[in-house]
Design a protein around this motif. Structure first.
Motif, short mmCIF file in Angstrom:
data_model
loop_
_atom_site.label_atom_id
_atom_site.label_comp_id
_atom_site.label_asym_id
_atom_site.label_seq_id
_atom_site.Cartn_x
_atom_site.Cartn_y
_atom_site.Cartn_z
N HIS A 26 0.82 -1.21 0.00
CA HIS A 26 0.00 0.00 0.00
C HIS A 26 0.85 1.26 0.00
N THR A 27 0.27 2.35 -0.48
CA THR A 27 0.85 3.68 -0.32
C THR A 27 0.40 4.16 1.04
N VAL A 28 1.35 4.52 1.91
CA VAL A 28 1.00 4.85 3.29
C VAL A 28 1.52 6.24 3.65
N LEU A 29 0.63 7.05 4.18
CA LEU A 29 0.93 8.38 4.71
C LEU A 29 0.73 8.32 6.21
N ASP A 30 1.25 9.31 6.93
CA ASP A 30 1.04 9.30 8.38
C ASP A 30 0.81 10.70 8.91
N ALA A 31 0.15 10.75 10.07
CA ALA A 31 -0.11 11.99 10.80
C ALA A 31 -0.03 11.64 12.28
N SER A 32 0.32 12.64 13.10
CA SER A 32 0.51 12.35 14.52
C SER A 32 -0.47 13.06 15.45
N ASP A 33 -1.41 13.82 14.90
CA ASP A 33 -2.45 14.41 15.74
C ASP A 33 -3.75 14.50 14.94
N GLY A 34 -4.84 14.73 15.65
CA GLY A 34 -6.15 14.70 15.03
C GLY A 34 -6.39 15.78 13.99
N GLU A 35 -5.94 16.99 14.26
CA GLU A 35 -6.16 18.07 13.29
C GLU A 35 -5.38 17.83 12.00
N ALA A 36 -4.12 17.39 12.13
CA ALA A 36 -3.32 17.08 10.94
C ALA A 36 -3.95 15.91 10.18
N ALA A 37 -4.50 14.96 10.91
CA ALA A 37 -5.15 13.81 10.28
C ALA A 37 -6.35 14.25 9.45
N LEU A 38 -7.19 15.08 10.02
CA LEU A 38 -8.38 15.52 9.30
C LEU A 38 -8.00 16.31 8.05
N ALA A 39 -6.99 17.15 8.16
CA ALA A 39 -6.51 17.90 7.00
C ALA A 39 -5.99 16.95 5.92
N ALA A 40 -5.23 15.93 6.33
CA ALA A 40 -4.69 14.96 5.37
C ALA A 40 -5.80 14.13 4.74
N ILE A 41 -6.81 13.77 5.52
CA ILE A 41 -7.93 12.99 4.98
C ILE A 41 -8.64 13.82 3.91
N ARG A 42 -8.85 15.09 4.19
CA ARG A 42 -9.55 15.94 3.22
C ARG A 42 -8.71 16.19 1.96
N SER A 43 -7.41 16.35 2.11
CA SER A 43 -6.58 16.65 0.94
C SER A 43 -6.16 15.40 0.17
N GLU A 44 -5.87 14.32 0.85
CA GLU A 44 -5.36 13.10 0.20
C GLU A 44 -6.44 12.09 -0.14
N GLN A 45 -7.59 12.17 0.54
CA GLN A 45 -8.70 11.24 0.36
C GLN A 45 -8.24 9.77 0.33
N PRO A 46 -7.67 9.31 1.44
CA PRO A 46 -7.22 7.92 1.49
C PRO A 46 -8.39 6.94 1.43
N ASP A 47 -8.09 5.72 1.00
CA ASP A 47 -9.10 4.67 0.97
C ASP A 47 -9.42 4.19 2.38
N LEU A 48 -8.40 4.24 3.25
CA LEU A 48 -8.52 3.72 4.61
C LEU A 48 -7.72 4.60 5.56
N VAL A 49 -8.28 4.81 6.75
CA VAL A 49 -7.58 5.52 7.82
C VAL A 49 -7.44 4.56 8.99
N VAL A 50 -6.20 4.33 9.43
CA VAL A 50 -5.93 3.57 10.65
C VAL A 50 -5.77 4.63 11.73
N LEU A 51 -6.73 4.70 12.65
CA LEU A 51 -6.90 5.85 13.52
C LEU A 51 -6.82 5.49 15.00
N ASP A 52 -5.87 6.10 15.68
CA ASP A 52 -5.77 5.96 17.14
C ASP A 52 -6.87 6.81 17.77
N TRP A 53 -7.30 6.43 18.95
CA TRP A 53 -8.34 7.17 19.66
C TRP A 53 -7.74 8.36 20.41
N MET A 54 -6.71 8.09 21.19
CA MET A 54 -6.14 9.11 22.07
C MET A 54 -5.03 9.86 21.32
#
Length: 122
Positions: A26-54
């Protein structure tokens, strides 16, 4: 293969998950906080997000709810990967829109298998 975003604030866990998913092709991107994650989801539109809760700045449930509230992200699958292990936590994650739930500590083999199963869903 698929584009996957790994959202994890622990650098060791993030590196392990990224390595295993890249090894699965797979092509894999990463983020380390929730705000960066949401921005990356909106810009990159991944097929899947592996998401930590805390997570810092915005927790995984809030990210999950924001993704589910955005019609443009309708096809995004979410696998919660978390240390939260109570039944109520599982219920909250699914109510927020998670597609799958995997508890830490986890098997990397199980992570890859569940990832493949989620990606295979229509």
């Amino acid at each position: 293969m698929a584009k996957i975003l790994v959202v994890e604030d622990d650098p060791d866990i993030s590196a392990l998950v990224v390595h295993k998913l890249r090894g699965a092709g797979h092509t894999v991107l990463d983020a380390s906080d929730g705000e960066a994650a949401l921005a990356a989801i909106r810009s990159e539109q991944p097929d899947l997000v592996v998401l930590d809760w805390m997570l810092p700045r915005m927790n995984g449930l809030e990210v999950c709810e924001a993704v589910r509230a955005d019609a443009a992200l309708d096809g995004t699958r979410i696998l919660m990967l978390t240390a939260k292990a109570q039944e109520a936590d599982l219920e909250r994650a699914f109510a927020a829109g998670a597609d799958e739930y995997l508890q830490k500590p986890f098997s990397t083999r199980e992570l890859v298998v569940r990832t493949q199963a989620l990606l295979a869903r229509p």
